[in-house]
Design a protein around this motif. Structure first.
Motif, PDB file in Angstrom:
ATOM      1  N   LEU A  42       0.833  -1.205   0.000  1.00  0.00           N
ATOM      2  CA  LEU A  42       0.000   0.000   0.000  1.00  0.00           C
ATOM      3  C   LEU A  42       0.869   1.258   0.000  1.00  0.00           C
ATOM      4  N   SER A  43       1.961   1.244   0.732  1.00  0.00           N
ATOM      5  CA  SER A  43       2.879   2.393   0.743  1.00  0.00           C
ATOM      6  C   SER A  43       3.468   2.625  -0.643  1.00  0.00           C
ATOM      7  N   GLU A  44       3.862   1.549  -1.320  1.00  0.00           N
ATOM      8  CA  GLU A  44       4.398   1.682  -2.685  1.00  0.00           C
ATOM      9  C   GLU A  44       3.342   2.253  -3.634  1.00  0.00           C
ATOM     10  N   LEU A  45       2.125   1.744  -3.497  1.00  0.00           N
ATOM     11  CA  LEU A  45       1.037   2.215  -4.366  1.00  0.00           C
ATOM     12  C   LEU A  45       0.767   3.695  -4.111  1.00  0.00           C
ATOM     13  N   LEU A  46       0.740   4.088  -2.859  1.00  0.00           N
ATOM     14  CA  LEU A  46       0.465   5.486  -2.526  1.00  0.00           C
ATOM     15  C   LEU A  46       1.601   6.403  -2.970  1.00  0.00           C
ATOM     16  N   LEU A  80      -8.542   3.826 -10.023  1.00  0.00           N
ATOM     17  CA  LEU A  80      -7.380   4.600  -9.605  1.00  0.00           C
ATOM     18  C   LEU A  80      -6.302   4.597 -10.685  1.00  0.00           C
ATOM     19  N   LEU A  81      -5.992   3.435 -11.237  1.00  0.00           N
ATOM     20  CA  LEU A  81      -4.915   3.332 -12.226  1.00  0.00           C
ATOM     21  C   LEU A  81      -5.316   3.882 -13.592  1.00  0.00           C
ATOM     22  N   ASP A  94      -7.216   6.633  -1.691  1.00  0.00           N
ATOM     23  CA  ASP A  94      -7.785   6.599  -0.342  1.00  0.00           C
ATOM     24  C   ASP A  94      -7.136   5.451   0.437  1.00  0.00           C
ATOM     25  N   ARG A  95      -6.171   5.793   1.274  1.00  0.00           N
ATOM     26  CA  ARG A  95      -5.391   4.787   2.012  1.00  0.00           C
ATOM     27  C   ARG A  95      -6.292   3.895   2.865  1.00  0.00           C
TER      28      ARG A  95
END
Length: 179
Positions: free
Chosen positions: A126-130, A171-172, A137-138
């Motif tokens: 999730l950190s990489e994606l953010l 999102l992508l 939206d985390r």
């Protein structure tokens, strides 16, 4: 032997060889098959004259295997009478559709990759994606990933798994303005 030398020196243009003509005819037959396999909406977007379009649509309606093969051969015969530029325009349109399909498939693979990473690796993924998509939206993504993980462990229907896929696809497909 002297006659052979004279003949070779003339080098008359005899046009394409019979093998070359056959290869061209088979290429047009393959093009006809590709056209017949398209949907009506896709056929409408391919640049061709109306007579040829009507013939393609008529060929699609035939379902009997031998009759369809015969009809496609008939379609290819008509296509061989078309100008080479028209056939190239049709090929270009079909190749463009193929490239679009490849891009869409690649995008779906990317979504699947991130979904699987979020479920397997949790907060690290999730950190990489953010980092790549800061507008995401985390909390919502974390909750969906945890729910999908629980569904998998409990052999429940994949509701959160699918919802996570939809969220990631949205999102992508709409990258943030900061990129």
């Amino acid at each position: 032997m002297h006659e052979e030398e004279d003949f070779n020196e003339e080098d008359g243009d005899f046009g394409p060889s019979r093998s070359e003509q056959r290869r061209e005819a088979l290429a047009v037959l393959e093009l006809a098959l590709r056209l017949v396999e398209l949907s009506e909406a896709q056929i409408a977007q391919v640049p061709m004259d109306e007579d040829l379009r009507d013939l393609v649509l008529a060929s699609r309606k035939i379902t009997a295997q031998i009759a369809r093969k015969r009809q496609v051969q008939y379609l290819a015969k008509h296509m061989r009478r078309e100008e080479p530029e028209a056939l190239e325009a049709i090929r270009a349109a079909l190749d463009h559709d193929k490239a679009d399909h490849r891009r869409e498939a690649q995008a779906l693979h990317q979504v699947e990759y991130w979904r699987d990473r979020l479920i397997a690796d949790g907060d690290d993924a999730l950190s990489e994606l953010l980092a790549q998509y800061p507008d995401a939206d985390r909390q919502h993504l974390r909750q969906l990933a945890r729910n999908a993980q629980q569904e998998r462990l409990k052999n429940k229907p994949p509701h959160a798994f699918r919802e996570l896929f939809r969220e990631l696809r949205d999102l992508l497909s709409h990258p943030s303005e900061s990129e």
